[in-house]
Design a protein around this motif. Structure first.
Motif, PDB file in Angstrom:
ATOM      1  N   PHE A  33      -1.960  10.015   1.616  1.00 36.25           N
ATOM      2  CA  PHE A  33      -2.846   9.187   0.840  1.00 36.25           C
ATOM      3  C   PHE A  33      -4.054  10.244   0.183  1.00 36.25           C
ATOM      4  CE2 PHE A  33      -5.928   5.780  -1.210  1.00 36.25           C
ATOM      5  CZ  PHE A  33      -6.625   6.454  -0.438  1.00 36.25           C
ATOM      6  N   GLU A  38      -7.787   6.712  -3.482  1.00 35.42           N
ATOM      7  CA  GLU A  38      -8.161   5.098  -4.555  1.00 35.42           C
ATOM      8  C   GLU A  38     -10.092   4.700  -4.980  1.00 35.42           C
ATOM      9  OE1 GLU A  38      -8.881   1.734  -2.006  1.00 35.42           O
ATOM     10  OE2 GLU A  38      -8.612   0.598  -3.861  1.00 35.42           O
ATOM     11  N   SER A  58      -4.458   4.196  -6.758  1.00 36.42           N
ATOM     12  CA  SER A  58      -4.775   5.127  -5.745  1.00 36.42           C
ATOM     13  C   SER A  58      -3.729   6.488  -5.841  1.00 36.42           C
ATOM     14  CB  SER A  58      -3.945   4.092  -4.352  1.00 36.42           C
ATOM     15  OG  SER A  58      -5.119   3.705  -4.575  1.00 36.42           O
TER      16      SER A  58
END
Lengths: 113, 110
Positions: A45, A48, A33
């Motif tokens: 984020f 991933e 990730s």
């Protein structure tokens, strides 16, 4: 055992250029990730990868892309760099997909001037 | 929108003091809460909390979760200069996505 290795450690680029960052996970870890960390914003984020497939993606523009190779090593690419892309980019690996058992790398510090 | 808020954003204390770091969350489908310590660059795992009221302890560090009031605290007793770091809190949702707080920067003065 070797940890998560990110290269390069530091990078300075000019606006408009593109950059590729690399992440080698712990041996046997198939999930990688990527996160962007800026002061006061925490970790954001990016995406991933698991077994060469992108499984999840965060809310970043299409200029941010990634891929994973058959040996689980991953790269992320940022095209047409902007000043706001200056950040610490962290990658984390784990055995299976998911967020438990994350081991983080030391990151790549990207500065865009 | 799901969010995780940590407070304070920064804290300066003297060696030997006890500190309490807070993490509150608004996450639609909560699965668990994680605490990490980031000393230089790589965050390292501290605790995972899934049940309310059960304290997790590791040496001078302890943490507890309150799922009714939607928060967690991280306590550090008898602080040492080596505890200086950014402490990150993250909530795992039902899709195994992590929602991160901005972190608390803790500085321990000798």
């Amino acid at each position: 055992k070797a940890g998560v290795t990110q290269t390069p450690r530091y990078l300075i680029k000019t606006r408009g250029q593109q950059v590729t960052l690399s992440c080698s996970p712990i041996s046997g870890h198939r999930s990688v990730s990527w996160y962007q960390q800026t002061p006061g914003q925490g970790l954001q984020f990016l995406f991933e990868y698991f077994s060469e497939t992108q499984r999840n993606k965060g809310n970043f523009p299409g200029r941010f892309s990634g891929r994973q190779f058959s040996n689980s090593r991953s790269e992320m690419n940022v095209s047409t760099l902007e000043l706001g892309d200056s950040a610490l980019y962290l990658c984390a690996s784990s055995k299976d997909t998911g967020v438990y058992g994350y081991t983080f790398g030391s990151g790549t510090r990207l500065t865009v001037v | 929108e799901d969010k995780v808020v940590q407070s304070p954003l920064s804290l300066v204390v003297h060696e030997g003091d006890t500190v309490t770091l807070n993490c509150s969350y608004e996450v639609t489908n909560f699965r668990s809460l994680l605490w990490y310590k980031q000393e230089k660059k790589a965050p390292t795992f501290l605790f995972m909390l899934t049940s309310s009221g059960i304290e997790k302890k590791s040496g001078r560090l302890s943490s507890i979760l309150d799922k009714k009031e939607l928060f967690s605290i991280l306590n550090i007793t008898a602080t040492q200069t080596g505890d200086s770091a950014i402490y990150l809190c993250a909530v795992v949702d039902s899709n195994y996505q992590l929602i991160w707080g901005a972190g608390t920067k803790l500085i321990i003065k000798p």
